[in-house]
Design an enzyme around this catalytic site. Sequence first.
Site, PDB file in Angstrom:
ATOM      1  N   THR A 150     -39.046 -22.373  -8.331  1.00 46.54           N
ATOM      2  CA  THR A 150     -38.033 -23.282  -8.901  1.00 46.54           C
ATOM      3  C   THR A 150     -38.325 -24.693  -8.379  1.00 46.54           C
ATOM      4  O   THR A 150     -39.157 -25.385  -8.930  1.00 46.54           O
ATOM      5  CB  THR A 150     -36.604 -22.818  -8.552  1.00 46.54           C
ATOM      6  OG1 THR A 150     -36.495 -22.581  -7.151  1.00 46.54           O
ATOM      7  CG2 THR A 150     -36.264 -21.535  -9.318  1.00 46.54           C
ATOM      8  N   LYS A 176     -40.900 -17.110  -3.108  1.00 45.47           N
ATOM      9  CA  LYS A 176     -40.432 -18.420  -3.533  1.00 45.47           C
ATOM     10  C   LYS A 176     -39.237 -18.793  -2.688  1.00 45.47           C
ATOM     11  O   LYS A 176     -38.504 -17.938  -2.179  1.00 45.47           O
ATOM     12  CB  LYS A 176     -40.083 -18.444  -5.025  1.00 45.47           C
ATOM     13  CG  LYS A 176     -38.890 -17.585  -5.437  1.00 45.47           C
ATOM     14  CD  LYS A 176     -37.523 -18.200  -5.264  1.00 45.47           C
ATOM     15  CE  LYS A 176     -37.428 -19.557  -5.931  1.00 45.47           C
ATOM     16  NZ  LYS A 176     -36.064 -20.144  -5.690  1.00 45.47           N
ATOM     17  N   THR A 187     -35.445 -13.718   2.249  1.00 43.42           N
ATOM     18  CA  THR A 187     -35.626 -15.064   1.767  1.00 43.42           C
ATOM     19  C   THR A 187     -35.089 -15.136   0.355  1.00 43.42           C
ATOM     20  O   THR A 187     -34.418 -14.234  -0.104  1.00 43.42           O
ATOM     21  CB  THR A 187     -37.106 -15.460   1.815  1.00 43.42           C
ATOM     22  OG1 THR A 187     -37.203 -16.795   1.357  1.00 43.42           O
ATOM     23  CG2 THR A 187     -37.946 -14.545   0.982  1.00 43.42           C
ATOM     24  N   GLU A 273     -36.964 -28.236   0.492  1.00 44.68           N
ATOM     25  CA  GLU A 273     -36.778 -29.340  -0.459  1.00 44.68           C
ATOM     26  C   GLU A 273     -36.853 -30.689   0.254  1.00 44.68           C
ATOM     27  O   GLU A 273     -36.072 -30.972   1.160  1.00 44.68           O
ATOM     28  CB  GLU A 273     -35.446 -29.176  -1.189  1.00 44.68           C
ATOM     29  CG  GLU A 273     -35.486 -28.026  -2.173  1.00 44.68           C
ATOM     30  CD  GLU A 273     -34.144 -27.720  -2.804  1.00 44.68           C
ATOM     31  OE1 GLU A 273     -34.136 -27.064  -3.859  1.00 44.68           O
ATOM     32  OE2 GLU A 273     -33.102 -28.116  -2.249  1.00 44.68           O
ATOM     33  N   ASN A 395     -30.981 -32.329  -4.610  1.00 39.45           N
ATOM     34  CA  ASN A 395     -29.781 -31.519  -4.766  1.00 39.45           C
ATOM     35  C   ASN A 395     -28.607 -32.278  -5.362  1.00 39.45           C
ATOM     36  O   ASN A 395     -27.625 -31.655  -5.785  1.00 39.45           O
ATOM     37  CB  ASN A 395     -29.409 -30.899  -3.415  1.00 39.45           C
ATOM     38  CG  ASN A 395     -30.315 -29.745  -3.077  1.00 39.45           C
ATOM     39  OD1 ASN A 395     -30.179 -28.657  -3.613  1.00 39.45           O
ATOM     40  ND2 ASN A 395     -31.293 -29.999  -2.217  1.00 39.45           N
ATOM     41  N   SER A 400     -28.559 -31.096 -13.488  1.00 37.63           N
ATOM     42  CA  SER A 400     -28.639 -32.068 -14.571  1.00 37.63           C
ATOM     43  C   SER A 400     -30.029 -32.665 -14.720  1.00 37.63           C
ATOM     44  O   SER A 400     -30.303 -33.373 -15.672  1.00 37.63           O
ATOM     45  CB  SER A 400     -27.628 -33.183 -14.359  1.00 37.63           C
ATOM     46  OG  SER A 400     -27.784 -33.778 -13.093  1.00 37.63           O
TER      47      SER A 400
END
Length: 400
Positions: A150, A176, A187, A273, A395, A400
């Site tokens: 992702t 992932k 995870t 991230e 995040n 969106s």
Amino acid sequence: MITTKKFVETEFDWPKGFYSDAKHIGLKHKKLDFGWLYSKVPATAAGVYTTNKFCAAPTAKTKEIVSQNHKLQAIIANSAIANSCTGLQGEKDVLTEQKLVAQKLEINPDLVGVASTGLIGTCLPMDKIEQGVTELNLTSNTDLTKAILTTDTKQKIVSVDFKIQGVNCKISGFAKGSGMIHPKMATMLAFITTDVAIADDTLQALLSELTDVTFNQITVDGDTSTNDMVLTLANGMAGNEELTKENSDYQTFKDVLHFVLQKLAQKIAADGEGATKLVEANVLAAQNKPDAQAIAKAIVGSNLVKAALFGADPNWGRIISTIGATPATYNPQTIDIKINEFLVVKQSLAVDFDKEEVSNSLKQDVITLTIDLHDGQYDGQAWGCDLTYEYVKINATYSS
């Protein structure tokens, strides 16, 4: 000192008897988003699953069938849409996925595991799923390792070749996970395949034990997903005598599996991230193992510590205050702290160090924090990443 046996990673491919494929079916804009994994014969299966009370439909169903049957022959997986918090429709869609895959592969639906990851609260577009199943083939390609991603920026893959009872064997794992990482079981998604023959209770016990010291010891942002799941499939096609705990080669298999799980956990933490650094915390000489692991995970999970490391600030006060906030038992007067092998605290008091030198060391890709409690014989490890501006950006606009 904490040591884990190291093995040589080989080029990633599947163990004997495993096949896969992946396609782009329109769940994402352009990238691969759908695929399957298949074993030529039913494989012994073990799993660990999210403790989030809003367990996603595919995770719940896969947990149910693995717990009952201890066998899987196929896994169907998608990214982009989590099929979580989707009610009865989500459960119905999982059963439909199982049926579609079982019909195409001519196997029992209860041998089909289902995994989804992505946006919570959205139902799967079943017309695309159905069409996607018709397009999948049994190949040796490893594109599935990309299709489950992702917000990840890279694949997480590990393969190791080894011998059991003189027979050539392999473990290949892929995973992932980049955000919403603070697992209390596993995870985000991880799949481990092996051609070793092993008893189902032995495999489940091993996976549960090793998950506690690998996947359960990583954190990116303190959030636990609704879809977390680790599945291990062992199809026995290497031809070894079935492993049990009493077998002489049990420890070899355990060591290799531990290595693979730890490597995958570290790759997830490093790809958090917005992350720029992998952070490893080593806690030494605690009174018990749970305390050692809790302190290590608290350190890599502290937003203050993570922010300081992003800024290359050797502010050890943030580390020691995090230790003090844990419920662990230890002597608060005997703590030593090292940042990348630079001693900054001795017996819980500051020592002179070259701040510029330590700060420069914090600009590297991997940071090691070592905390010696001098209060027992147990050690613990955890892995995380720094907290960056990019994490907030990703995040703030995820849906969106």
